[in-house]
Design a protein around this motif. Structure first.
Motif, mmCIF file in Angstrom:
data_model
loop_
_atom_site.group_PDB
_atom_site.id
_atom_site.type_symbol
_atom_site.label_atom_id
_atom_site.label_comp_id
_atom_site.label_asym_id
_atom_site.label_seq_id
_atom_site.Cartn_x
_atom_site.Cartn_y
_atom_site.Cartn_z
ATOM 1 N N GLY A 80 0.810 -1.206 0.000
ATOM 2 C CA GLY A 80 0.000 0.000 0.000
ATOM 3 C C GLY A 80 0.844 1.257 0.000
ATOM 4 O O GLY A 80 2.075 1.210 0.116
ATOM 5 N N PRO A 81 0.186 2.428 -0.099
ATOM 6 C CA PRO A 81 0.927 3.686 -0.262
ATOM 7 C C PRO A 81 1.697 4.147 0.960
ATOM 8 O O PRO A 81 2.681 4.858 0.829
ATOM 9 C CB PRO A 81 -0.184 4.692 -0.617
ATOM 10 C CG PRO A 81 -1.426 4.118 -0.023
ATOM 11 C CD PRO A 81 -1.281 2.640 -0.126
ATOM 12 N N VAL A 82 1.249 3.769 2.156
ATOM 13 C CA VAL A 82 1.912 4.252 3.370
ATOM 14 C C VAL A 82 3.065 3.342 3.765
ATOM 15 O O VAL A 82 4.235 3.750 3.785
ATOM 16 C CB VAL A 82 0.915 4.383 4.534
ATOM 17 C CG1 VAL A 82 1.651 4.811 5.805
ATOM 18 C CG2 VAL A 82 -0.183 5.391 4.191
ATOM 19 N N TRP A 83 2.748 2.096 4.077
ATOM 20 C CA TRP A 83 3.801 1.172 4.497
ATOM 21 C C TRP A 83 4.734 0.819 3.341
ATOM 22 O O TRP A 83 5.909 0.516 3.556
ATOM 23 C CB TRP A 83 3.194 -0.091 5.097
ATOM 24 C CG TRP A 83 2.611 0.151 6.445
ATOM 25 C CD1 TRP A 83 1.300 0.186 6.801
ATOM 26 C CD2 TRP A 83 3.344 0.458 7.646
ATOM 27 N NE1 TRP A 83 1.153 0.475 8.131
ATOM 28 C CE2 TRP A 83 2.391 0.653 8.676
ATOM 29 C CE3 TRP A 83 4.697 0.588 7.944
ATOM 30 C CZ2 TRP A 83 2.757 0.968 9.979
ATOM 31 C CZ3 TRP A 83 5.071 0.911 9.237
ATOM 32 C CH2 TRP A 83 4.104 1.085 10.237
ATOM 33 N N GLY A 84 4.214 0.897 2.117
ATOM 34 C CA GLY A 84 5.081 0.677 0.962
ATOM 35 C C GLY A 84 6.213 1.688 0.914
ATOM 36 O O GLY A 84 7.369 1.344 0.654
#
Length: 220
Positions: A80-84
């Motif tokens: 995902g965009p955050v943890w990625g």
């Protein structure tokens, strides 16, 4: 055998070992790990350790001269965009730091011994004093190959932590742009346009325009 010869042998041996490791890693199919589908298969069943495995694999890519962009895209798809972004920037910084330390401790003395002229000394001194600015420019504006730069900076006198912090901060915009965009692809394939699609596209456009902006500013 002279000290200079020993340094030369050490530098050549290091280069040979890195090249051999890169070739063996590719022959063993390691480059497939840059493919999101293959990487997802590797991480299946390791939900708890998946972030650690990913960060370590991402950290290996710059050392072995493997492309980092596919790993960044995979980070957005898998996490995902955050943890990625968190895992990718951690892995990219780890890999850049590892390459830097290899060059700094195993080849710098030999390079300094060979390039002892006034021009090199002045250049080396300037990089040591304002090295973080050079790191910032090369991270934001990809004028030179990223993986090669990691080793090249290790040959200069720039302080290690200046290099690490500048690399982290100025790799972050590009890393964020591609990961936010790639995280939207699963929804896009289903015919849905998520907000991250537009945000990621805008960020990528901004990152792509940086080289033109920098060249224009440099000519003024």
């Amino acid at each position: 055998m002279s000290a200079e010869t020993n340094k030369g042998i050490k530098a050549a041996t290091t280069l040979l070992l890195i090249a051999t490791a890169a070739v063996l890693f590719r022959l063993a199919g390691g480059s497939r790990l840059c493919d999101p589908t293959a990487l997802k298969q590797v991480l299946q069943g390791h939900e708890v350790l998946a972030p650690v495995i990913f960060v370590l694999l991402y950290g290996i890519t710059p050392v072995l001269f493997l492309p980092g962009l596919p790993m960044a895209i995979a980070a957005g798809l898998l996490f995902g965009p955050v943890w990625g972004v968190v895992y990718a920037i951690t892995g990219a910084t780890l890999g850049a730091s590892a390459s830097f330390l290899v060059a700094r401790h195993l080849a710098r003395e030999w390079v300094v011994g060979k390039l002892s002229g006034e021009m090199w000394q002045n250049l080396d001194q300037k990089v040591g004093e304002q090295g973080w600015k050079i790191v910032a420019v090369t991270r934001l504006v990809p004028l030179f190959p990223f993986n090669l730069l990691n080793y090249a900076f290790g040959l200069t006198r720039i302080p290690f932590w200046h290099y690490v912090i500048a690399s982290f901060l100025f790799m972050l915009p590009g890393c964020t742009a591609f990961i936010v965009f790639s995280s939207s692809l699963p929804q896009l394939l289903k015919g849905k346009a998520s907000p991250s699609l537009f945000v990621g596209a805008a960020l990528i456009a901004a990152v792509m325009l940086l080289p033109a902006w920098y060249r224009k500013r440099a000519l003024q």
